[in-house]
Design a protein around this motif. Structure first.
Motif, mmCIF file in Angstrom:
data_model
loop_
_atom_site.group_PDB
_atom_site.id
_atom_site.type_symbol
_atom_site.label_atom_id
_atom_site.label_comp_id
_atom_site.label_asym_id
_atom_site.label_seq_id
_atom_site.Cartn_x
_atom_site.Cartn_y
_atom_site.Cartn_z
ATOM 1 N N SER A 157 0.826 -1.209 0.000
ATOM 2 C CA SER A 157 0.000 0.000 0.000
ATOM 3 C C SER A 157 0.861 1.262 0.000
ATOM 4 O O SER A 157 0.551 2.240 -0.685
ATOM 5 N N ILE A 158 1.944 1.251 0.775
ATOM 6 C CA ILE A 158 2.847 2.406 0.807
ATOM 7 C C ILE A 158 3.496 2.603 -0.566
ATOM 8 O O ILE A 158 3.648 3.736 -1.040
ATOM 9 N N LEU A 159 3.871 1.501 -1.213
ATOM 10 C CA LEU A 159 4.419 1.610 -2.567
ATOM 11 C C LEU A 159 3.415 2.288 -3.497
ATOM 12 O O LEU A 159 3.774 3.151 -4.301
ATOM 13 N N ARG A 160 2.166 1.882 -3.392
ATOM 14 C CA ARG A 160 1.119 2.449 -4.258
ATOM 15 C C ARG A 160 0.980 3.946 -4.010
ATOM 16 O O ARG A 160 0.722 4.720 -4.950
ATOM 17 N N HIS A 161 1.140 4.377 -2.778
ATOM 18 C CA HIS A 161 0.989 5.783 -2.420
ATOM 19 C C HIS A 161 2.205 6.604 -2.855
ATOM 20 O O HIS A 161 2.052 7.742 -3.328
#
Length: 513
Positions: free
Chosen positions: A121-125
């Protein structure tokens, strides 16, 4: 607040390193199992729980980890999970009994369940550009796959040099360094306020735990044992109830709408079945190499090096194929290769030379490497950012449950066949009548010294049972390849760029409107 461009590399490196550690711990313990069995006097079922204790808690709580990250902040939950995982690793290294080790492994599983959903999720953000994100997710997936691949290779030499506890100590400095770096570079954000789905969590944990318990203890206690039947009935009631609760929940832990998209369903089936077949096989092969063939842990670990090399080679290839042709080609190819590899492995016995079956390891490595990246890319490209935590948790939950059920189900096949061989017709293996009393747990227990004829008979029975388990895994993967091919086929009249053909849609958000 998003980090500036110069910090994106540090964010990616931090997330890759911690995911590598979490994935590594799924398999690095495998080559330590014979030594753990000798020193802690664990039977085969006890060793299964050493592996399953981690995977079961990890799988049961991954969806909760995604929900907590969305609700309380993904960075905060990620750091909490990394701290718990590191503490569990130290506790596992200090364990003096099988029960204590299993409990420590469960603590590790809890930590991994908290940190894994937040990672993707952090990568996506952080990586907002679609092309840049695809490269970052591809690298993250490749490193995760590498952790699974090099675990057996690293585990063997570490056990030989420092003992079995060292496979857990290795996580501690990585975990501490990861905590310090993550606290400095990771951004904090929440997607939306979500309620905790306590009924769903309770039913999923109860259903998965009961199913795995029944599969592991069935061969030991007997399939008609009252306790085994009771627990199996609990699983049969809890799992459908979980699906029913999630279907009616306004804010579910597992959004069943994901599975209306047959491309996502095909990707999820691929992740589940690859873990089912490969984790199941990976549990028993070290017992074969070290217990039957007499290899050292180092030799058994290095034997998997060709598989590791092929996974590293195949990961970027599969990423390119997914971007160009969609996920159908790499996923179906990977599942087919793994099915062929497991089937071919069942053709070789205890006296086979390594040069004869090294091609099988290359085939398995190529098949595994073809599947990891397409699954991650497909899910992240077809899910809107607000549901990224849940999507990541769902993907990894299915992978872990696949591994848990693979070890339990193929283990049940092996243990049942082995028990039947040893108790029904001991004369078949040229051993005395008392062979029936030496079941798998005793054969692996360092405190028990078996006479040579009995030991040879147990080894022969083990190889026969392992071959049956491998054939079952091969058949399951072949069926999965066919199912995924059907799910991801291009409908009549669809254009080559249509999302229905398995390629990423132009607007990922539209998939859930």
């Amino acid at each position: 607040m998003k980090p500036p461009a110069r910090r994106k590399g540090l964010v990616l490196a931090t997330l890759c390193a911690t995911m590598f550690m979490a994935m590594l711990d799924n398999v690095i313990v495998n080559n330590a199992l014979p030594r753990i069995g000798q020193e802690l006097h664990s039977g085969v079922s006890g060793l299964q729980w050493v592996v399953e204790g981690y995977s079961l808690v990890y799988a049961a709580l991954l969806l909760t980890g995604g929900t907590l990250g969305d609700r309380y902040g993904r960075r905060r939950i990620f750091l909490t999970g990394l701290a718990v995982f590191t503490a569990g690793s130290a506790a596992a290294a200090l364990s003096g009994s099988t029960g204590t080790l299993i409990a420590a492994r469960m603590l590790q599983g809890l930590g991994a369940a908290l940190l894994t959903p937040g990672s993707l999720s952090i990568l996506r953000h952080v990586f907002t550009d679609e092309r840049e994100r695809a490269r970052a997710v591809g690298l993250w997936s490749g490193v995760s796959a590498l952790g699974l691949a090099v675990g057996p290779v690293l585990g063997g030499p570490i056990v030989d040099a420092f003992g079995w506890a060292a496979v857990f100590w290795v996580n501690v400095p990585i975990g501490v360094a990861g905590l310090l770096l993550a606290a400095r570079v990771l951004p904090e954000f929440t997607a939306r306020t979500r309620r905790l789905d306590l009924p769903g969590q309770a039913l999923s944990a109860l259903g998965c735990g009961a199913l795995v318990y029944a599969l592991i203890e069935g061969p030991v206690r007997g399939w008609t044992d009252h306790q085994v039947l009771t627990v199996a009935a609990v699983a049969a009631l809890a799992l459908p109830a979980f699906v029913a609760v999630e279907a009616r929940s306004a804010d579910p832990m597992l959004d069943l709408r994901f599975f209306r998209d047959r491309v996502l369903t095909g990707a999820a089936v691929s992740g589940f079945m690859i873990s089912f077949g490969m984790f199941g096989a990976a549990f028993f092969l070290p017992l074969l190499m070290q217990g039957v063939m007499g290899w050292s842990p180092s030799d058994a670990g290095l034997a998997g090096l060709p598989m590791t090399v092929m996974i590293v080679v195949a990961a970027p290839l599969s990423s390119a194929l997914t971007s160009r042709h969609g996920p159908r080609l790499p996923l179906v190819t990977g599942l087919t290769l793994c099915a062929a590899g497991l089937g071919a492995l069942s053709l070789y016995g205890a006296h086979a030379h390594y040069a004869q079956y090294v091609w099988v390891l290359l085939t398995l490595g190529l098949g595994m490497g073809m599947t990891f990246t397409p699954v991650s890319i497909t899910v992240m490209q077809r899910v809107d950012p607000a549901r990224a935590g849940m999507a990541s948790a769902t993907l990894n939950t299915l992978r872990e449950i696949g591994g848990v059920i693979g070890v339990a189900a193929l283990g049940a096949v092996l243990s049942s066949r082995l028990t039947a061989n040893l108790t029904a017709s001991p004369g078949r293996f040229g051993a005395p009548d008392e062979l029936g009393r030496h079941l798998p747990g005793a054969a692996q227990d360092g405190a028990t010294v078996l006479p040579a004829p009995v030991r040879d008979a147990v080894n022969a029975a083990f190889v026969d049972a392992l071959h049956l388990a491998l054939c079952c895994g091969s058949a399951a993967l072949a069926a999965a390849a066919l199912l995924v091919a059907l799910l991801l086929r291009r409908p009549r009249g669809a254009t080559p760029s249509s999302p229905a053909d398995g390629r990423p849609p132009r607007r990922p958000e539209a998939a859930h409107r």
